[in-house]
Motif scaffolding. Structure first.
Motif, PDB file in Angstrom:
ATOM      1  N   THR A 165      35.961  74.379  73.837  1.00 22.46           N
ATOM      2  CA  THR A 165      35.175  75.642  74.015  1.00 22.46           C
ATOM      3  C   THR A 165      33.856  75.514  73.118  1.00 22.46           C
ATOM      4  N   HIS A 166      33.878  74.733  72.118  1.00 19.95           N
ATOM      5  CA  HIS A 166      32.998  74.494  71.348  1.00 19.95           C
ATOM      6  C   HIS A 166      32.092  73.331  71.415  1.00 19.95           C
ATOM      7  N   THR A 167      31.898  72.621  72.513  1.00 20.32           N
ATOM      8  CA  THR A 167      31.435  71.188  72.575  1.00 20.32           C
ATOM      9  C   THR A 167      29.691  71.518  72.494  1.00 20.32           C
ATOM     10  N   ARG A 168      29.316  72.893  72.517  1.00 18.20           N
ATOM     11  CA  ARG A 168      27.649  72.939  72.564  1.00 18.20           C
ATOM     12  C   ARG A 168      27.514  73.660  70.995  1.00 18.20           C
ATOM     13  N   ASP A 169      28.319  73.878  70.190  1.00 14.96           N
ATOM     14  CA  ASP A 169      28.084  74.565  68.987  1.00 14.96           C
ATOM     15  C   ASP A 169      27.915  73.303  67.844  1.00 14.96           C
ATOM     16  N   SER A 170      26.757  72.535  68.222  1.00 15.50           N
ATOM     17  CA  SER A 170      26.350  71.589  67.143  1.00 15.50           C
ATOM     18  C   SER A 170      26.072  71.882  65.864  1.00 15.50           C
ATOM     19  N   HIS A 171      25.583  73.621  65.434  1.00 18.22           N
ATOM     20  CA  HIS A 171      25.264  74.121  64.385  1.00 18.22           C
ATOM     21  C   HIS A 171      26.435  74.004  63.429  1.00 18.22           C
ATOM     22  N   TYR A 172      27.851  74.079  63.918  1.00 25.40           N
ATOM     23  CA  TYR A 172      28.901  74.137  63.327  1.00 25.40           C
ATOM     24  C   TYR A 172      29.147  72.609  62.460  1.00 25.40           C
ATOM     25  N   LEU A 173      28.866  71.890  63.364  1.00 26.29           N
ATOM     26  CA  LEU A 173      28.923  70.393  62.793  1.00 26.29           C
ATOM     27  C   LEU A 173      27.896  70.008  61.588  1.00 26.29           C
ATOM     28  N   ARG A 174      26.501  70.452  61.877  1.00 26.59           N
ATOM     29  CA  ARG A 174      25.654  70.336  60.910  1.00 26.59           C
ATOM     30  C   ARG A 174      26.098  70.901  59.759  1.00 26.59           C
ATOM     31  N   VAL A 175      26.582  72.078  59.633  1.00 26.50           N
ATOM     32  CA  VAL A 175      26.835  72.644  58.392  1.00 26.50           C
ATOM     33  C   VAL A 175      28.005  72.031  57.477  1.00 26.50           C
ATOM     34  N   VAL A 176      28.935  71.489  58.524  1.00 24.35           N
ATOM     35  CA  VAL A 176      30.054  70.995  57.658  1.00 24.35           C
ATOM     36  C   VAL A 176      29.624  69.427  57.298  1.00 24.35           C
ATOM     37  N   VAL A 177      28.785  68.737  57.810  1.00 27.87           N
ATOM     38  CA  VAL A 177      28.368  67.381  57.691  1.00 27.87           C
ATOM     39  C   VAL A 177      27.456  67.654  56.184  1.00 27.87           C
ATOM     40  N   GLY A 178      26.556  68.695  56.415  1.00 24.52           N
ATOM     41  CA  GLY A 178      25.844  68.931  55.201  1.00 24.52           C
ATOM     42  C   GLY A 178      26.635  69.135  53.903  1.00 24.52           C
ATOM     43  N   LYS A 179      27.520  70.060  53.776  1.00 26.19           N
ATOM     44  CA  LYS A 179      28.495  70.121  53.050  1.00 26.19           C
ATOM     45  C   LYS A 179      29.259  68.925  52.479  1.00 26.19           C
ATOM     46  N   LEU A 180      29.507  68.020  53.309  1.00 26.99           N
ATOM     47  CA  LEU A 180      30.309  66.918  53.075  1.00 26.99           C
ATOM     48  C   LEU A 180      29.355  65.824  52.293  1.00 26.99           C
ATOM     49  N   ARG A 181      28.065  66.015  52.603  1.00 28.49           N
ATOM     50  CA  ARG A 181      27.087  65.165  52.100  1.00 28.49           C
ATOM     51  C   ARG A 181      27.003  65.449  50.740  1.00 28.49           C
ATOM     52  N   GLN A 182      26.844  66.786  50.450  1.00 32.98           N
ATOM     53  CA  GLN A 182      26.848  67.211  49.193  1.00 32.98           C
ATOM     54  C   GLN A 182      27.925  66.992  48.252  1.00 32.98           C
ATOM     55  N   LYS A 183      29.283  66.938  48.497  1.00 31.96           N
ATOM     56  CA  LYS A 183      30.450  66.602  47.769  1.00 31.96           C
ATOM     57  C   LYS A 183      30.420  65.401  47.611  1.00 31.96           C
ATOM     58  N   LEU A 184      30.027  64.349  48.718  1.00 27.36           N
ATOM     59  CA  LEU A 184      29.936  63.036  48.345  1.00 27.36           C
ATOM     60  C   LEU A 184      28.919  62.496  47.727  1.00 27.36           C
ATOM     61  N   GLY A 185      27.808  63.058  47.179  1.00 25.50           N
ATOM     62  CA  GLY A 185      26.689  62.625  46.812  1.00 25.50           C
ATOM     63  C   GLY A 185      25.983  61.744  47.610  1.00 25.50           C
ATOM     64  N   ASP A 186      25.897  61.905  48.866  1.00 28.82           N
ATOM     65  CA  ASP A 186      25.633  60.841  49.850  1.00 28.82           C
ATOM     66  C   ASP A 186      24.058  61.544  50.293  1.00 28.82           C
ATOM     67  N   ASP A 187      23.037  60.512  50.203  1.00 26.99           N
ATOM     68  CA  ASP A 187      21.605  60.856  50.284  1.00 26.99           C
ATOM     69  C   ASP A 187      21.384  60.703  51.828  1.00 26.99           C
ATOM     70  N   PRO A 188      21.195  61.970  52.728  1.00 24.05           N
ATOM     71  CA  PRO A 188      20.938  61.472  54.125  1.00 24.05           C
ATOM     72  C   PRO A 188      19.801  60.535  54.527  1.00 24.05           C
ATOM     73  N   ALA A 189      18.806  60.298  53.540  1.00 22.69           N
ATOM     74  CA  ALA A 189      17.576  59.650  53.717  1.00 22.69           C
ATOM     75  C   ALA A 189      17.952  58.229  53.249  1.00 22.69           C
ATOM     76  N   LEU A 190      18.985  58.198  52.520  1.00 19.79           N
ATOM     77  CA  LEU A 190      19.473  56.645  52.234  1.00 19.79           C
ATOM     78  C   LEU A 190      21.087  56.768  51.999  1.00 19.79           C
ATOM     79  N   PRO A 191      21.507  57.023  53.174  1.00 18.10           N
ATOM     80  CA  PRO A 191      23.197  57.230  53.266  1.00 18.10           C
ATOM     81  C   PRO A 191      23.860  55.724  52.926  1.00 18.10           C
ATOM     82  N   ARG A 192      25.033  56.295  52.191  1.00 15.53           N
ATOM     83  CA  ARG A 192      26.012  55.212  51.645  1.00 15.53           C
ATOM     84  C   ARG A 192      27.179  55.295  52.736  1.00 15.53           C
ATOM     85  N   TRP A 193      27.615  56.531  53.207  1.00 12.21           N
ATOM     86  CA  TRP A 193      28.795  56.451  54.080  1.00 12.21           C
ATOM     87  C   TRP A 193      28.431  57.434  55.486  1.00 12.21           C
ATOM     88  N   LEU A 194      27.594  58.382  55.680  1.00  9.47           N
ATOM     89  CA  LEU A 194      27.421  59.207  56.505  1.00  9.47           C
ATOM     90  C   LEU A 194      25.909  59.069  57.103  1.00  9.47           C
TER      91      LEU A 194
END
Length: 229
Positions: free
Chosen positions: A188-217
């Motif tokens: 029932t949440h396949t259109r709620d992409s904002h949930y995913l963006r928030v989680v991925v953003g927090k994941l990147r912060q914890k991993l120290g992964d730069d979205p412009a030059l990603p190491r993992w994500l």
């Protein structure tokens, strides 16, 4: 397709059901593992890697739905839910949570065997996703449910861990936003992409992964995400 006997894990707190299924499944040539509660079941699933799990919903220590959720963090092995609950909403809930089939008690053994055979037709040829990722900096142990970054344990929320391990299981391949939302948040949440963006953003912060030059994500704009290998 494998020629070795399929291994089936039965997780049910009723001793009579376990004994009945043990005898019936062995008579059909299957290898059988038995667990009386959620803890035993998850431990056997992680260490023995059965080909299929028959999982009761009403367990003494945890609900079968919780066991299924934990199992789906690191494996896509077929799961057949077994329960006295025959309401349609229970069946829908189980299937939406990642179960492959649902059988109500009491059940006919021939029907159960037919359902098991159907689930085992797509049996793994040994290409099951790895349960551990380690590149020297980041360690993801899906059996222990541990994430370690540069030697230090990383604290992740349930959703952060689910997104990370789902991407790792498909490492190198694009995983769409819809697929991630359906697997982790539900159909029932396949259109709620904002949930995913928030989680991925927090994941990147914890991993120290730069979205412009990603190491993992790596983000595939408008489509999904990819775990880089």
């Amino acid at each position: 397709m494998s020629t070795t006997p399929a291994c089936i894990l039965v997780v049910d707190d009723e001793a009579q059901i376990r004994k009945f299924l043990d005898i019936s499944l062995r008579a059909e040539g299957y290898k059988v593992l038995l667990a009386a509660n959620a803890g035993e079941g998850l431990a056997l699933a992680a260490t023995q890697m059965p080909d299929l799990v028959v999982l009761d919903i009403g367990l003494p220590d945890r609900e079968g739905y919780d066991v299924l959720a934990d199992l789906r963090q690191w494996s896509q092995m077929p799961v057949l839910m077994l329960s006295v609950r025959d309401a349609e909403n229970e069946k829908v809930r189980a299937l939406d949570a990642g179960a492959n089939d649902y059988v109500t008690k009491p059940f006919g053994i021939q029907e159960l065997m037919a359902r098991l055979r159907a689930l085992l037709r797509g049996r793994s040829d040994g290409s099951e996703s790895p349960l551990r990722y380690d590149d020297g900096q980041l360690i993801i142990d899906m059996v222990r449910r541990e994430v370690v970054l540069q030697g230090l344990p990383l604290s992740l929320t349930r959703k952060e861990y689910a997104v990370l391990t789902t991407l790792v299981r498909h490492a190198g391949r694009l995983v769409t936003q819809q697929q991630l939302l359906q697997e982790i948040w539900g159909a029932t949440h396949t259109r709620d992409s904002h949930y995913l963006r928030v989680v991925v953003g927090k994941l990147r912060q914890k991993l120290g992964d730069d979205p412009a030059l990603p190491r993992w994500l790596k983000t595939e704009p408008g489509v999904g995400y990819r775990f880089l290998i």
